[in-house]
Motif scaffolding. Structure first.
Motif, PDB file in Angstrom:
ATOM      1  N   GLU A   1      34.505   5.150  -5.099  1.00  0.00           N
ATOM      2  CA  GLU A   1      36.059   5.214  -4.150  1.00  0.00           C
ATOM      3  C   GLU A   1      36.635   5.079  -5.755  1.00  0.00           C
ATOM      4  O   GLU A   1      37.872   5.384  -5.774  1.00  0.00           O
ATOM      5  CB  GLU A   1      36.227   3.413  -4.353  1.00  0.00           C
ATOM      6  N   GLY A   2      36.803   4.049  -7.220  1.00  0.00           N
ATOM      7  CA  GLY A   2      37.836   4.904  -8.026  1.00  0.00           C
ATOM      8  C   GLY A   2      37.710   5.886  -8.566  1.00  0.00           C
ATOM      9  O   GLY A   2      38.043   6.625  -9.033  1.00  0.00           O
ATOM     10  N   THR A   3      36.251   6.505  -8.792  1.00  0.00           N
ATOM     11  CA  THR A   3      36.425   7.717  -8.550  1.00  0.00           C
ATOM     12  C   THR A   3      37.099   8.547  -7.364  1.00  0.00           C
ATOM     13  O   THR A   3      38.077   9.848  -8.460  1.00  0.00           O
ATOM     14  CB  THR A   3      35.318   9.249  -8.483  1.00  0.00           C
ATOM     15  N   LYS A   4      37.553   8.784  -6.896  1.00  0.00           N
ATOM     16  CA  LYS A   4      37.726   9.085  -5.236  1.00  0.00           C
ATOM     17  C   LYS A   4      39.431   9.231  -5.642  1.00  0.00           C
ATOM     18  O   LYS A   4      40.519  10.222  -5.348  1.00  0.00           O
ATOM     19  CB  LYS A   4      37.735   9.293  -4.499  1.00  0.00           C
ATOM     20  N   LEU A   5      40.192   7.851  -6.316  1.00  0.00           N
ATOM     21  CA  LEU A   5      40.874   7.739  -6.370  1.00  0.00           C
ATOM     22  C   LEU A   5      41.853   8.515  -7.009  1.00  0.00           C
ATOM     23  O   LEU A   5      43.034   8.892  -7.201  1.00  0.00           O
ATOM     24  CB  LEU A   5      41.725   6.584  -7.090  1.00  0.00           C
ATOM     25  N   LEU A   6      40.972   8.420  -8.492  1.00  0.00           N
ATOM     26  CA  LEU A   6      41.279   9.220  -9.443  1.00  0.00           C
ATOM     27  C   LEU A   6      41.596  10.452  -9.620  1.00  0.00           C
ATOM     28  O   LEU A   6      42.839  11.236 -10.252  1.00  0.00           O
ATOM     29  CB  LEU A   6      40.589   8.760 -10.806  1.00  0.00           C
ATOM     30  N   ARG A   7      40.279  11.241  -8.719  1.00  0.00           N
ATOM     31  CA  ARG A   7      40.533  12.350  -8.497  1.00  0.00           C
ATOM     32  C   ARG A   7      41.489  12.940  -7.762  1.00  0.00           C
ATOM     33  O   ARG A   7      42.167  14.419  -7.432  1.00  0.00           O
ATOM     34  CB  ARG A   7      38.956  13.180  -8.437  1.00  0.00           C
ATOM     35  N   ALA A   8      42.031  11.729  -7.285  1.00  0.00           N
ATOM     36  CA  ALA A   8      43.408  13.240  -6.210  1.00  0.00           C
ATOM     37  C   ALA A   8      44.741  12.203  -7.013  1.00  0.00           C
ATOM     38  O   ALA A   8      45.888  13.101  -6.272  1.00  0.00           O
ATOM     39  CB  ALA A   8      43.793  11.163  -5.141  1.00  0.00           C
ATOM     40  N   LEU A   9      44.555  11.797  -8.392  1.00  0.00           N
ATOM     41  CA  LEU A   9      46.435  11.887  -8.578  1.00  0.00           C
ATOM     42  C   LEU A   9      47.055  13.419  -9.011  1.00  0.00           C
ATOM     43  O   LEU A   9      45.926  14.006  -9.392  1.00  0.00           O
ATOM     44  CB  LEU A   9      45.732  10.773  -9.910  1.00  0.00           C
ATOM     45  N   GLU A  10      47.807  13.472  -9.697  1.00  0.00           N
ATOM     46  CA  GLU A  10      48.353  14.514  -9.657  1.00  0.00           C
ATOM     47  C   GLU A  10      47.570  15.355 -10.967  1.00  0.00           C
ATOM     48  O   GLU A  10      47.836  16.414 -10.930  1.00  0.00           O
ATOM     49  CB  GLU A  10      49.468  14.287 -10.297  1.00  0.00           C
ATOM     50  N   ALA A  11      47.680  14.701 -11.836  1.00  0.00           N
ATOM     51  CA  ALA A  11      46.676  15.720 -12.901  1.00  0.00           C
ATOM     52  C   ALA A  11      45.497  14.477 -13.700  1.00  0.00           C
ATOM     53  O   ALA A  11      45.755  13.650 -14.311  1.00  0.00           O
ATOM     54  CB  ALA A  11      48.126  15.334 -14.854  1.00  0.00           C
TER      55      ALA A  11
END
Length: 213
Positions: free
Chosen positions: A64-74
Protein backbone atom coordinates in the motif's frame (compact mmCIF):
# COMPACT_ATOMS: atom_id res chain seq x y z
CA UNK A 1 24.10 12.46 -3.59
CA UNK A 2 21.15 10.04 -3.66
CA UNK A 3 18.67 10.79 -0.87
CA UNK A 4 17.28 7.57 0.61
CA UNK A 5 14.36 6.95 2.97
CA UNK A 6 14.51 3.65 4.90
CA UNK A 7 11.08 2.21 5.76
CA UNK A 8 10.91 -0.80 8.09
CA UNK A 9 8.94 -1.58 11.24
CA UNK A 10 11.99 -3.10 12.95
CA UNK A 11 14.02 -0.34 14.70
CA UNK A 12 17.19 -2.43 14.60
CA UNK A 13 16.94 -2.93 10.84
CA UNK A 14 16.21 0.77 10.29
CA UNK A 15 19.21 1.92 12.26
CA UNK A 16 21.51 -0.76 10.84
CA UNK A 17 20.51 0.09 7.29
CA UNK A 18 21.09 3.78 7.97
CA UNK A 19 24.64 3.10 9.17
CA UNK A 20 25.40 0.83 6.20
CA UNK A 21 24.01 3.16 3.54
CA UNK A 22 25.65 6.28 4.96
CA UNK A 23 29.04 4.60 4.52
CA UNK A 24 28.65 4.95 0.75
CA UNK A 25 29.77 8.36 -0.53
CA UNK A 26 26.96 8.47 -3.12
CA UNK A 27 24.13 7.90 -0.62
CA UNK A 28 22.56 9.97 2.14
CA UNK A 29 19.85 8.56 4.39
CA UNK A 30 17.36 11.42 4.54
CA UNK A 31 15.21 9.68 7.15
CA UNK A 32 13.76 6.49 8.58
CA UNK A 33 10.11 5.49 8.98
CA UNK A 34 8.18 2.57 10.47
CA UNK A 35 5.36 2.15 7.92
CA UNK A 36 4.07 3.22 4.53
CA UNK A 37 1.86 6.07 5.79
CA UNK A 38 4.76 7.67 7.64
CA UNK A 39 6.87 7.28 4.47
CA UNK A 40 4.31 9.19 2.38
CA UNK A 41 4.14 11.96 4.99
CA UNK A 42 7.94 12.21 5.04
CA UNK A 43 8.25 12.32 1.23
CA UNK A 44 5.65 15.09 1.04
CA UNK A 45 7.75 17.20 3.40
CA UNK A 46 11.32 16.29 2.39
CA UNK A 47 13.17 15.57 -0.84
CA UNK A 48 13.68 11.82 -1.36
CA UNK A 49 15.08 10.06 -4.43
CA UNK A 50 14.71 6.39 -3.43
CA UNK A 51 12.56 4.69 -0.78
CA UNK A 52 13.96 1.41 0.55
CA UNK A 53 10.73 -0.32 1.55
CA UNK A 54 10.00 -3.38 3.66
CA UNK A 55 6.86 -5.28 2.65
CA UNK A 56 5.35 -6.61 5.87
CA UNK A 57 4.62 -3.74 8.26
CA UNK A 58 1.71 -2.80 10.53
CA UNK A 59 -0.59 0.20 9.87
CA UNK A 60 0.45 0.45 6.21
CA UNK A 61 2.51 -2.26 4.54
CA UNK A 62 4.96 -1.86 1.69
CA UNK A 63 2.41 -2.78 -0.97
CA UNK A 64 0.00 0.00 0.00
CA UNK A 65 2.89 2.34 0.77
CA UNK A 66 4.26 1.82 -2.74
CA UNK A 67 0.87 2.60 -4.26
CA UNK A 68 0.56 5.82 -2.25
CA UNK A 69 4.12 6.92 -3.02
CA UNK A 70 3.86 6.25 -6.75
CA UNK A 71 0.66 8.31 -6.85
CA UNK A 72 2.48 11.45 -5.69
CA UNK A 73 3.11 14.24 -8.17
CA UNK A 74 6.89 13.69 -8.13
CA UNK A 75 7.21 10.12 -6.84
CA UNK A 76 10.51 8.69 -5.60
CA UNK A 77 11.74 5.34 -6.87
CA UNK A 78 10.71 2.45 -4.61
CA UNK A 79 13.05 -0.48 -3.97
CA UNK A 80 11.32 -3.33 -2.15
CA UNK A 81 13.22 -5.52 0.31
CA UNK A 82 11.41 -8.81 0.79
CA UNK A 83 11.72 -12.43 1.82
CA UNK A 84 11.42 -15.35 -0.58
CA UNK A 85 7.93 -16.29 0.69
CA UNK A 86 6.18 -12.97 0.07
CA UNK A 87 4.88 -13.99 -3.37
CA UNK A 88 1.47 -12.32 -3.26
CA UNK A 89 2.87 -9.16 -1.68
CA UNK A 90 5.56 -8.89 -4.36
CA UNK A 91 3.10 -9.44 -7.19
CA UNK A 92 0.89 -6.64 -5.90
CA UNK A 93 3.87 -4.35 -5.35
CA UNK A 94 4.80 -4.87 -9.01
CA UNK A 95 1.29 -3.89 -10.05
CA UNK A 96 1.52 -0.81 -7.81
CA UNK A 97 4.63 0.43 -9.58
CA UNK A 98 7.61 -0.61 -7.46
CA UNK A 99 10.88 -0.04 -9.32
CA UNK A 100 12.87 -2.91 -7.89
CA UNK A 101 12.77 -5.98 -5.67
CA UNK A 102 15.61 -7.52 -3.68
CA UNK A 103 15.73 -10.33 -1.15
CA UNK A 104 16.62 -9.26 2.39
CA UNK A 105 19.47 -11.77 2.60
CA UNK A 106 21.53 -10.16 -0.18
CA UNK A 107 24.84 -8.51 0.84
CA UNK A 108 24.74 -4.79 1.75
CA UNK A 109 26.75 -4.03 -1.39
CA UNK A 110 23.91 -5.45 -3.49
CA UNK A 111 21.36 -3.25 -1.72
CA UNK A 112 23.54 -0.20 -2.35
CA UNK A 113 23.90 -1.19 -6.00
CA UNK A 114 20.14 -1.72 -6.22
CA UNK A 115 19.43 1.75 -4.85
CA UNK A 116 21.70 3.27 -7.49
CA UNK A 117 20.09 1.14 -10.20
CA UNK A 118 16.52 2.29 -9.52
CA UNK A 119 17.73 5.88 -9.00
CA UNK A 120 19.07 5.79 -12.56
CA UNK A 121 15.59 4.89 -13.82
CA UNK A 122 16.16 1.17 -14.28
CA UNK A 123 13.96 -1.63 -13.00
CA UNK A 124 15.68 -4.21 -10.81
CA UNK A 125 14.17 -7.61 -10.14
CA UNK A 126 16.04 -10.34 -8.30
CA UNK A 127 16.17 -13.39 -10.63
CA UNK A 128 14.97 -15.77 -7.89
CA UNK A 129 11.92 -13.58 -7.33
CA UNK A 130 11.27 -13.32 -11.07
CA UNK A 131 11.27 -17.11 -11.42
CA UNK A 132 8.77 -17.51 -8.60
CA UNK A 133 6.52 -14.85 -10.07
CA UNK A 134 6.66 -16.17 -13.63
CA UNK A 135 3.43 -18.09 -13.20
CA UNK A 136 1.66 -15.49 -11.08
CA UNK A 137 1.67 -12.36 -13.23
CA UNK A 138 -0.16 -12.00 -16.50
CA UNK A 139 1.82 -10.79 -19.49
CA UNK A 140 0.40 -10.22 -22.98
CA UNK A 141 0.18 -13.46 -24.97
CA UNK A 142 2.70 -13.40 -27.84
CA UNK A 143 1.88 -14.35 -31.42
CA UNK A 144 2.00 -18.07 -32.33
CA UNK A 145 5.59 -19.24 -32.60
CA UNK A 146 7.00 -16.19 -30.84
CA UNK A 147 6.64 -17.88 -27.44
CA UNK A 148 9.03 -20.67 -28.48
CA UNK A 149 11.60 -18.81 -30.55
CA UNK A 150 11.31 -15.19 -29.41
CA UNK A 151 10.67 -14.57 -33.11
CA UNK A 152 11.64 -11.19 -34.48
CA UNK A 153 14.43 -10.52 -31.99
CA UNK A 154 17.99 -10.26 -33.18
CA UNK A 155 20.67 -12.33 -31.39
CA UNK A 156 21.81 -9.16 -29.59
CA UNK A 157 18.25 -8.46 -28.43
CA UNK A 158 17.85 -12.04 -27.20
CA UNK A 159 21.03 -11.58 -25.17
CA UNK A 160 19.64 -8.37 -23.66
CA UNK A 161 16.43 -10.23 -22.71
CA UNK A 162 18.45 -12.94 -20.96
CA UNK A 163 20.49 -10.39 -19.02
CA UNK A 164 17.35 -8.53 -17.94
CA UNK A 165 15.93 -11.84 -16.67
CA UNK A 166 19.18 -12.31 -14.72
CA UNK A 167 18.50 -9.02 -12.95
CA UNK A 168 21.17 -6.89 -14.60
CA UNK A 169 20.76 -3.12 -14.81
CA UNK A 170 21.38 -1.08 -17.97
CA UNK A 171 24.78 -0.07 -16.62
CA UNK A 172 25.77 -3.69 -15.91
CA UNK A 173 24.60 -4.84 -19.34
CA UNK A 174 26.48 -2.03 -21.05
CA UNK A 175 29.68 -3.02 -19.26
CA UNK A 176 29.37 -6.75 -19.98
CA UNK A 177 28.42 -6.24 -23.65
CA UNK A 178 30.85 -3.34 -24.28
CA UNK A 179 28.01 -1.04 -25.31
CA UNK A 180 26.92 2.42 -24.22
CA UNK A 181 23.95 2.70 -21.86
CA UNK A 182 22.14 4.62 -24.59
CA UNK A 183 22.53 1.68 -26.98
CA UNK A 184 21.22 -0.71 -24.32
CA UNK A 185 18.18 1.53 -23.79
CA UNK A 186 17.53 1.53 -27.55
CA UNK A 187 17.68 -2.26 -27.60
CA UNK A 188 15.20 -2.47 -24.74
CA UNK A 189 12.80 -0.10 -26.52
CA UNK A 190 12.92 -2.32 -29.62
CA UNK A 191 12.36 -5.45 -27.53
CA UNK A 192 9.33 -3.93 -25.81
CA UNK A 193 7.85 -2.97 -29.17
CA UNK A 194 8.49 -6.35 -30.79
CA UNK A 195 7.16 -8.41 -27.89
CA UNK A 196 4.32 -5.97 -27.16
CA UNK A 197 5.33 -5.70 -23.51
CA UNK A 198 5.12 -2.72 -21.15
CA UNK A 199 8.33 -2.70 -19.11
CA UNK A 200 11.50 -4.54 -18.07
CA UNK A 201 9.70 -6.58 -15.44
CA UNK A 202 7.40 -8.02 -18.10
CA UNK A 203 10.45 -8.81 -20.26
CA UNK A 204 12.01 -10.81 -17.40
CA UNK A 205 8.81 -12.68 -16.62
CA UNK A 206 8.12 -13.30 -20.34
CA UNK A 207 11.54 -14.91 -20.78
CA UNK A 208 11.31 -16.97 -17.62
CA UNK A 209 7.94 -18.31 -18.74
CA UNK A 210 9.51 -19.39 -22.03
CA UNK A 211 12.32 -21.38 -20.45
CA UNK A 212 10.06 -23.03 -17.88
CA UNK A 213 7.12 -23.96 -20.10
Amino acid sequence: MIRVLVVDDDPFIRESMKVILDLDNDLHVAGICGNGHDAVTFVRQSAVDVVLMDIRMPVCDGVEGTKLLRALEAPPAVLILTTFDDDEYIAQAIRNGANGYLLKNVPPSRIISGIKTVYEGNVLIHPDIARKLAGMLETPRPEPGKALTISGLTPAEVQIVQLIADGQSNKEMAASLFLSEGTVKNYITEILNKLELRDRTQIAIFYLKLIHQ
